[in-house]
Write a protein that holds these residues in place. Structure first.
Motif, PDB file in Angstrom:
ATOM      1  N   MET A 111       0.848  -1.180   0.000  1.00  0.00           N
ATOM      2  CA  MET A 111       0.000   0.000   0.000  1.00  0.00           C
ATOM      3  C   MET A 111       0.890   1.239   0.000  1.00  0.00           C
ATOM      4  O   MET A 111       1.919   1.272   0.658  1.00  0.00           O
ATOM      5  CB  MET A 111      -0.913  -0.013   1.230  1.00  0.00           C
ATOM      6  CG  MET A 111      -1.856   1.143   1.261  1.00  0.00           C
ATOM      7  SD  MET A 111      -2.940   1.194   2.698  1.00  0.00           S
ATOM      8  CE  MET A 111      -4.148   0.010   2.278  1.00  0.00           C
ATOM      9  N   ASN A 112       0.455   2.199  -0.711  1.00  0.00           N
ATOM     10  CA  ASN A 112       1.158   3.462  -0.832  1.00  0.00           C
ATOM     11  C   ASN A 112       1.242   4.120   0.557  1.00  0.00           C
ATOM     12  O   ASN A 112       0.250   4.171   1.276  1.00  0.00           O
ATOM     13  CB  ASN A 112       0.379   4.325  -1.822  1.00  0.00           C
ATOM     14  CG  ASN A 112       1.032   5.657  -2.096  1.00  0.00           C
ATOM     15  OD1 ASN A 112       1.767   6.179  -1.277  1.00  0.00           O
ATOM     16  ND2 ASN A 112       0.730   6.202  -3.259  1.00  0.00           N
ATOM     17  N   PRO A 113       2.409   4.650   0.956  1.00  0.00           N
ATOM     18  CA  PRO A 113       2.543   5.267   2.282  1.00  0.00           C
ATOM     19  C   PRO A 113       1.572   6.431   2.506  1.00  0.00           C
ATOM     20  O   PRO A 113       1.078   6.630   3.611  1.00  0.00           O
ATOM     21  CB  PRO A 113       3.991   5.753   2.322  1.00  0.00           C
ATOM     22  CG  PRO A 113       4.708   5.003   1.264  1.00  0.00           C
ATOM     23  CD  PRO A 113       3.697   4.599   0.250  1.00  0.00           C
ATOM     24  N   LEU A 114       1.279   7.182   1.470  1.00  0.00           N
ATOM     25  CA  LEU A 114       0.347   8.299   1.612  1.00  0.00           C
ATOM     26  C   LEU A 114      -1.072   7.785   1.880  1.00  0.00           C
ATOM     27  O   LEU A 114      -1.775   8.295   2.752  1.00  0.00           O
ATOM     28  CB  LEU A 114       0.372   9.170   0.346  1.00  0.00           C
ATOM     29  CG  LEU A 114      -0.507  10.416   0.382  1.00  0.00           C
ATOM     30  CD1 LEU A 114      -0.105  11.330   1.535  1.00  0.00           C
ATOM     31  CD2 LEU A 114      -0.430  11.162  -0.941  1.00  0.00           C
ATOM     32  N   ARG A 115      -1.475   6.757   1.155  1.00  0.00           N
ATOM     33  CA  ARG A 115      -2.798   6.156   1.380  1.00  0.00           C
ATOM     34  C   ARG A 115      -2.877   5.540   2.765  1.00  0.00           C
ATOM     35  O   ARG A 115      -3.908   5.616   3.434  1.00  0.00           O
ATOM     36  CB  ARG A 115      -3.083   5.081   0.335  1.00  0.00           C
ATOM     37  CG  ARG A 115      -3.539   5.627  -0.960  1.00  0.00           C
ATOM     38  CD  ARG A 115      -4.021   4.507  -1.820  1.00  0.00           C
ATOM     39  NE  ARG A 115      -4.609   5.038  -3.018  1.00  0.00           N
ATOM     40  CZ  ARG A 115      -5.003   4.316  -4.028  1.00  0.00           C
ATOM     41  NH1 ARG A 115      -4.859   2.998  -3.979  1.00  0.00           N
ATOM     42  NH2 ARG A 115      -5.530   4.866  -5.079  1.00  0.00           N
ATOM     43  N   ARG A 116      -1.826   4.896   3.165  1.00  0.00           N
ATOM     44  CA  ARG A 116      -1.799   4.266   4.483  1.00  0.00           C
ATOM     45  C   ARG A 116      -1.962   5.319   5.584  1.00  0.00           C
ATOM     46  O   ARG A 116      -2.709   5.133   6.549  1.00  0.00           O
ATOM     47  CB  ARG A 116      -0.494   3.495   4.656  1.00  0.00           C
ATOM     48  CG  ARG A 116      -0.383   2.783   5.969  1.00  0.00           C
ATOM     49  CD  ARG A 116       0.954   2.061   6.065  1.00  0.00           C
ATOM     50  NE  ARG A 116       1.104   1.464   7.349  1.00  0.00           N
ATOM     51  CZ  ARG A 116       1.060   0.163   7.561  1.00  0.00           C
ATOM     52  NH1 ARG A 116       0.898  -0.660   6.562  1.00  0.00           N
ATOM     53  NH2 ARG A 116       1.200  -0.305   8.776  1.00  0.00           N
ATOM     54  N   LYS A 117      -1.279   6.447   5.426  1.00  0.00           N
ATOM     55  CA  LYS A 117      -1.364   7.530   6.408  1.00  0.00           C
ATOM     56  C   LYS A 117      -2.790   8.094   6.454  1.00  0.00           C
ATOM     57  O   LYS A 117      -3.342   8.324   7.529  1.00  0.00           O
ATOM     58  CB  LYS A 117      -0.364   8.623   6.054  1.00  0.00           C
ATOM     59  CG  LYS A 117      -0.245   9.706   7.081  1.00  0.00           C
ATOM     60  CD  LYS A 117       0.840  10.696   6.706  1.00  0.00           C
ATOM     61  CE  LYS A 117       0.980  11.765   7.758  1.00  0.00           C
ATOM     62  NZ  LYS A 117       2.018  12.734   7.408  1.00  0.00           N
ATOM     63  N   ARG A 118      -3.401   8.291   5.287  1.00  0.00           N
ATOM     64  CA  ARG A 118      -4.772   8.797   5.228  1.00  0.00           C
ATOM     65  C   ARG A 118      -5.745   7.813   5.879  1.00  0.00           C
ATOM     66  O   ARG A 118      -6.660   8.209   6.597  1.00  0.00           O
ATOM     67  CB  ARG A 118      -5.192   9.043   3.779  1.00  0.00           C
ATOM     68  CG  ARG A 118      -4.587  10.273   3.182  1.00  0.00           C
ATOM     69  CD  ARG A 118      -5.080  10.463   1.771  1.00  0.00           C
ATOM     70  NE  ARG A 118      -4.406  11.574   1.128  1.00  0.00           N
ATOM     71  CZ  ARG A 118      -4.418  11.800  -0.166  1.00  0.00           C
ATOM     72  NH1 ARG A 118      -5.069  10.982  -0.978  1.00  0.00           N
ATOM     73  NH2 ARG A 118      -3.789  12.835  -0.662  1.00  0.00           N
ATOM     74  N   LEU A 119      -5.551   6.541   5.590  1.00  0.00           N
ATOM     75  CA  LEU A 119      -6.414   5.509   6.165  1.00  0.00           C
ATOM     76  C   LEU A 119      -6.313   5.501   7.693  1.00  0.00           C
ATOM     77  O   LEU A 119      -7.327   5.415   8.394  1.00  0.00           O
ATOM     78  CB  LEU A 119      -6.055   4.134   5.594  1.00  0.00           C
ATOM     79  CG  LEU A 119      -6.885   2.959   6.099  1.00  0.00           C
ATOM     80  CD1 LEU A 119      -8.349   3.145   5.724  1.00  0.00           C
ATOM     81  CD2 LEU A 119      -6.355   1.653   5.557  1.00  0.00           C
ATOM     82  N   LEU A 120      -5.107   5.611   8.214  1.00  0.00           N
ATOM     83  CA  LEU A 120      -4.924   5.641   9.668  1.00  0.00           C
ATOM     84  C   LEU A 120      -5.573   6.879  10.290  1.00  0.00           C
ATOM     85  O   LEU A 120      -6.182   6.806  11.358  1.00  0.00           O
ATOM     86  CB  LEU A 120      -3.435   5.578  10.014  1.00  0.00           C
ATOM     87  CG  LEU A 120      -2.755   4.228   9.765  1.00  0.00           C
ATOM     88  CD1 LEU A 120      -1.256   4.327  10.030  1.00  0.00           C
ATOM     89  CD2 LEU A 120      -3.380   3.155  10.622  1.00  0.00           C
ATOM     90  N   ILE A 121      -5.463   8.009   9.609  1.00  0.00           N
ATOM     91  CA  ILE A 121      -6.089   9.239  10.115  1.00  0.00           C
ATOM     92  C   ILE A 121      -7.611   9.089  10.120  1.00  0.00           C
ATOM     93  O   ILE A 121      -8.281   9.427  11.100  1.00  0.00           O
ATOM     94  CB  ILE A 121      -5.647  10.463   9.280  1.00  0.00           C
ATOM     95  CG1 ILE A 121      -4.170  10.771   9.551  1.00  0.00           C
ATOM     96  CG2 ILE A 121      -6.519  11.674   9.598  1.00  0.00           C
ATOM     97  CD1 ILE A 121      -3.592  11.837   8.654  1.00  0.00           C
ATOM     98  N   ILE A 122      -8.164   8.557   9.042  1.00  0.00           N
ATOM     99  CA  ILE A 122      -9.619   8.363   8.960  1.00  0.00           C
ATOM    100  C   ILE A 122     -10.087   7.390  10.038  1.00  0.00           C
ATOM    101  O   ILE A 122     -11.093   7.625  10.711  1.00  0.00           O
ATOM    102  CB  ILE A 122     -10.024   7.884   7.547  1.00  0.00           C
ATOM    103  CG1 ILE A 122      -9.839   9.017   6.548  1.00  0.00           C
ATOM    104  CG2 ILE A 122     -11.465   7.391   7.534  1.00  0.00           C
ATOM    105  CD1 ILE A 122     -10.016   8.608   5.100  1.00  0.00           C
ATOM    106  N   LEU A 123      -9.363   6.305  10.236  1.00  0.00           N
ATOM    107  CA  LEU A 123      -9.733   5.333  11.272  1.00  0.00           C
ATOM    108  C   LEU A 123      -9.644   5.948  12.668  1.00  0.00           C
ATOM    109  O   LEU A 123     -10.500   5.696  13.522  1.00  0.00           O
ATOM    110  CB  LEU A 123      -8.857   4.086  11.169  1.00  0.00           C
ATOM    111  CG  LEU A 123      -9.126   3.182   9.964  1.00  0.00           C
ATOM    112  CD1 LEU A 123      -8.112   2.037   9.926  1.00  0.00           C
ATOM    113  CD2 LEU A 123     -10.537   2.650   9.999  1.00  0.00           C
TER     114      LEU A 123
END
Length: 157
Positions: free
Chosen positions: A1-13
């Motif tokens: 997974m792209n690091p930027l997407r992963r960071k966004r996903l963690l923020i949303i969660l």
């Protein structure tokens, strides 16, 4: 997974988790502070929960007031003219508390069907009736009694 997407996903969660936690805390606080109103008929029919803080109201039956001689314990019967329920209270009753008047008691229903009140509210003048008590009396087919000092209202012409 792209690091930027992963960071966004963690923020949303994290945001969703925080909102969920805040909502859970708010709802549990509201649940503890809700005092539902029950008429004597509803209490006598077993519709009121045991051990949960409720509001019970109706008219104080004449001759039902019993005061303890050595403490502030008071017992009286409240009716909606269909059924009655006993209220036990420890404390000083409001100045406007009288037999034959409408009251609302806040407390918990015990296993014997007695409302153990920690607060008793009495109407504040001869024209006022607590809305819940007035509605319960109307639903039971009883008219709200007019005070003896006030003549009955004539119909508008």
């Amino acid at each position: 997974m792209n690091p930027l997407r992963r960071k966004r996903l963690l923020i949303i969660l994290a945001v969703l988790g925080g909102v969920g936690l805040a909502l859970t805390l708010a709802l549990s606080a509201l649940k503890e502070n809700i005092n539902l109103f029950y008429t004597p008929s509803q209490i006598a029919n077993g519709q009121a929960p045991l051990g949960t803080r409720i509001r019970a109201g109706g008219m104080v039956e004449k001759g039902s007031l019993q005061r303890s001689t050595d403490s502030l314990d008071v017992r009286f019967v409240v009716t909606d003219f269909n059924k009655s329920v006993t209220i036990a209270y420890r404390g000083i009753l409001p100045d406007l508390f009288r037999e034959g008047q409408g009251i609302v008691a806040l407390g918990k229903l015990d296993a014997q069907g007695v409302v153990v009140a920690d607060e008793v509210l009495a109407k504040h003048d001869e024209k006022y009736m607590p809305p819940e008590v007035s509605k319960a009396l109307r639903e039971s087919g009883q008219a709200t009694p007019a005070p003896a000092s006030m003549p009955a209202r004539q119909a508008d012409r």
